[in-house]
Design a protein around this motif. Structure first.
Motif, PDB file in Angstrom:
ATOM      1  N   GLY A  60       0.800  -1.221   0.000  1.00 48.88           N
ATOM      2  CA  GLY A  60       0.000   0.000   0.000  1.00 48.88           C
ATOM      3  C   GLY A  60       0.829   1.266   0.000  1.00 48.88           C
ATOM      4  O   GLY A  60       0.528   2.224   0.711  1.00 48.88           O
ATOM      5  N   ILE A  61       1.876   1.299  -0.835  1.00 48.88           N
ATOM      6  CA  ILE A  61       2.789   2.449  -0.859  1.00 48.88           C
ATOM      7  C   ILE A  61       2.658   3.279  -2.125  1.00 48.88           C
ATOM      8  O   ILE A  61       3.492   4.123  -2.404  1.00 48.88           O
ATOM      9  CB  ILE A  61       4.254   1.982  -0.683  1.00 48.88           C
ATOM     10  CG1 ILE A  61       4.574   0.864  -1.664  1.00 48.88           C
ATOM     11  CG2 ILE A  61       4.531   1.569   0.731  1.00 48.88           C
ATOM     12  CD1 ILE A  61       5.981   0.354  -1.597  1.00 48.88           C
ATOM     13  N   GLY A  62       1.601   3.047  -2.883  1.00 52.94           N
ATOM     14  CA  GLY A  62       1.396   3.837  -4.097  1.00 52.94           C
ATOM     15  C   GLY A  62       2.121   3.251  -5.297  1.00 52.94           C
ATOM     16  O   GLY A  62       2.611   2.126  -5.267  1.00 52.94           O
ATOM     17  N   GLU A  63       2.199   4.063  -6.333  1.00 47.47           N
ATOM     18  CA  GLU A  63       2.767   3.599  -7.602  1.00 47.47           C
ATOM     19  C   GLU A  63       4.293   3.519  -7.532  1.00 47.47           C
ATOM     20  O   GLU A  63       4.953   4.472  -7.132  1.00 47.47           O
ATOM     21  CB  GLU A  63       2.358   4.561  -8.728  1.00 47.47           C
ATOM     22  CG  GLU A  63       2.738   4.056 -10.100  1.00 47.47           C
ATOM     23  CD  GLU A  63       2.370   5.056 -11.203  1.00 47.47           C
ATOM     24  OE1 GLU A  63       3.049   5.019 -12.237  1.00 47.47           O
ATOM     25  OE2 GLU A  63       1.430   5.841 -10.997  1.00 47.47           O
ATOM     26  N   VAL A  64       4.806   2.359  -7.925  1.00 47.34           N
ATOM     27  CA  VAL A  64       6.252   2.138  -7.947  1.00 47.34           C
ATOM     28  C   VAL A  64       6.609   1.523  -9.295  1.00 47.34           C
ATOM     29  O   VAL A  64       5.990   0.556  -9.730  1.00 47.34           O
ATOM     30  CB  VAL A  64       6.691   1.180  -6.811  1.00 47.34           C
ATOM     31  CG1 VAL A  64       8.186   0.903  -6.888  1.00 47.34           C
ATOM     32  CG2 VAL A  64       6.323   1.743  -5.450  1.00 47.34           C
ATOM     33  N   LYS A  86       7.137   8.450  -7.705  1.00 48.88           N
ATOM     34  CA  LYS A  86       6.896   9.832  -8.124  1.00 48.88           C
ATOM     35  C   LYS A  86       7.494  10.826  -7.142  1.00 48.88           C
ATOM     36  O   LYS A  86       7.967  11.881  -7.513  1.00 48.88           O
ATOM     37  CB  LYS A  86       5.393  10.078  -8.266  1.00 48.88           C
ATOM     38  CG  LYS A  86       4.796   9.391  -9.483  1.00 48.88           C
ATOM     39  CD  LYS A  86       3.335   9.705  -9.632  1.00 48.88           C
ATOM     40  CE  LYS A  86       2.791   9.051 -10.893  1.00 48.88           C
ATOM     41  NZ  LYS A  86       1.345   9.231 -11.030  1.00 48.88           N
ATOM     42  N   LYS A  87       7.446  10.489  -5.847  1.00 51.86           N
ATOM     43  CA  LYS A  87       7.967  11.397  -4.820  1.00 51.86           C
ATOM     44  C   LYS A  87       9.007  10.679  -3.971  1.00 51.86           C
ATOM     45  O   LYS A  87       8.881   9.497  -3.705  1.00 51.86           O
ATOM     46  CB  LYS A  87       6.830  11.855  -3.897  1.00 51.86           C
ATOM     47  CG  LYS A  87       5.906  12.876  -4.517  1.00 51.86           C
ATOM     48  CD  LYS A  87       4.994  13.502  -3.481  1.00 51.86           C
ATOM     49  CE  LYS A  87       3.927  12.533  -3.016  1.00 51.86           C
ATOM     50  NZ  LYS A  87       2.983  13.130  -2.085  1.00 51.86           N
ATOM     51  N   ASP A  88      10.030  11.422  -3.553  1.00 51.60           N
ATOM     52  CA  ASP A  88      11.005  10.875  -2.618  1.00 51.60           C
ATOM     53  C   ASP A  88      10.408  10.952  -1.213  1.00 51.60           C
ATOM     54  O   ASP A  88      10.070  12.035  -0.739  1.00 51.60           O
ATOM     55  CB  ASP A  88      12.319  11.667  -2.662  1.00 51.60           C
ATOM     56  CG  ASP A  88      13.078  11.423  -3.949  1.00 51.60           C
ATOM     57  OD1 ASP A  88      12.869  10.365  -4.562  1.00 51.60           O
ATOM     58  OD2 ASP A  88      13.873  12.294  -4.334  1.00 51.60           O
ATOM     59  N   ILE A  89      10.260   9.797  -0.587  1.00 51.99           N
ATOM     60  CA  ILE A  89       9.678   9.730   0.757  1.00 51.99           C
ATOM     61  C   ILE A  89      10.647   8.987   1.658  1.00 51.99           C
ATOM     62  O   ILE A  89      11.218   7.973   1.262  1.00 51.99           O
ATOM     63  CB  ILE A  89       8.325   8.973   0.724  1.00 51.99           C
ATOM     64  CG1 ILE A  89       7.337   9.688  -0.197  1.00 51.99           C
ATOM     65  CG2 ILE A  89       7.750   8.830   2.126  1.00 51.99           C
ATOM     66  CD1 ILE A  89       6.089   8.885  -0.488  1.00 51.99           C
ATOM     67  N   ASN A  90      10.838   9.504   2.872  1.00 49.18           N
ATOM     68  CA  ASN A  90      11.659   8.815   3.863  1.00 49.18           C
ATOM     69  C   ASN A  90      10.830   8.669   5.133  1.00 49.18           C
ATOM     70  O   ASN A  90      10.588   9.639   5.840  1.00 49.18           O
ATOM     71  CB  ASN A  90      12.954   9.593   4.135  1.00 49.18           C
ATOM     72  CG  ASN A  90      13.915   8.809   5.003  1.00 49.18           C
ATOM     73  OD1 ASN A  90      13.837   7.581   5.083  1.00 49.18           O
ATOM     74  ND2 ASN A  90      14.812   9.500   5.659  1.00 49.18           N
TER      75      ASN A  90
END
Length: 195
Positions: A60-64, A86-90
Motif C-alpha cells: 500500500g505504498i502507491g505507484e512504484v 513519483k515522490k522521494d519519501i523517507n
C-alpha cells in the motif's frame, strides 16, 4: 554471486525421510550486500516478478516503477533491479512499523521485515543514542529500501529457502551502525572508497 541448493535436513540419518530436504542459499559477497543486489540474486534464483508486483501493491505504498536490467564485470553477469517513485519519501521507524503491520502480507514475512527494522533501530540506538519512535534512517526508510527488505523475506518464503549463509563481509568506509550490526561476524576491510 549467489548459489542455491538443496541439502539433506539436519535430522539424524536414521530418522530421515528420503523426500525431506532443506533448501539453502549461499551469498558470496564479492562487492557487498545491498538490498537491490540481494533481491536481484533472488530474482535470478526464481523469485517471480509477478510476486514482487503483488507484494508492492499489498504494501500500500502507491505507484512504484520496477526496472530490471543486466549488469556485469568481465565474464560475470547479473540482474540489476531499480525502483522509482513519483515522490522521494523517507518514513520514520514508527511509520515503517505501521506500514508493515497494516500490509496484506504473510505473518512470516511481516515478522521478518519488522525484525529487520527492529535490529536496525537497536544498532542506531546503541551507536547514536536514538530512542524516539519518529527517528528516520538515512536511506532505509525510503520506499525502495522498504520494498527490498520486505521482498527479500517474501522471496525466501516463496522459494522455500530455510537457511542462508554468506561469505565474509567486505567493508569500506563503514558506518558505526553497520559495524554494530556486524559485531562477531567475519569481515574483511577493503579500500574501495564507498560503503
Amino acid at each position: 554471486s549467489f548459489f542455491f541448493s538443496h541439502s539433506a535436513s539436519r535430522i539424524p540419518h536414521s530418522e530421515q525421510i528420503d523426500t525431506m530436504q532443506t533448501r539453502v542459499a549461499y551469498f558470496g559477497l564479492v562487492g557487498g550486500a545491498s538490498g537491490d543486489m540481494l533481491l536481484s540474486a533472488l530474482l535470478e534464483a526464481g523469485f517471480k516478478r509477478g510476486s514482487l508486483h503483488r507484494l508492492i501493491s499489498h504494501l500500500g505504498i502507491g505507484e512504484v516503477r520496477i526496472s530490471v536490467s543486466k549488469a556485469g564485470a568481465g565474464h560475470i553477469k547479473a540482474s540489476k533491479i531499480k525502483f522509482s517513485t513519483k515522490k522521494d519519501i523517507n518514513l520514520s521507524f514508527e511509520q515503517i512499523r505501521n506500514l508493515l503491520i497494516r500490509a496484506k502480507i504473510s505473518n512470516v514475512v511481516r515478522e521478518k521485515a519488522l525484525g529487520t527494522y527492529n535490529c536496525l533501530m537497536r544498532a542506531e540506538e546503541t551507536v547514536h543514542g536514538h530512542s524516539h519512535r519518529d527517528f528516520k534512517f538515512q536511506h532505509l526508510g525510503e520506499i525502495d529500501a522498504i520494498i527490498e527488505i520486505t521482498s527479500f523475506w517474501q522471496a525466501l518464503e516463496e522459494l522455500g529457502i530455510l537457511e542462508c549463509f554468506c561469505s565474509y563481509f567486505p567493508l569500506s568506509n563503514t558506518s558505526p551502525a553497520t559495524m554494530q550490526l556486524l559485531k562477531g561476524r567475519r569481515v574483511r576491510f577493503v579500500d574501495w572508497g564507498y560503503e
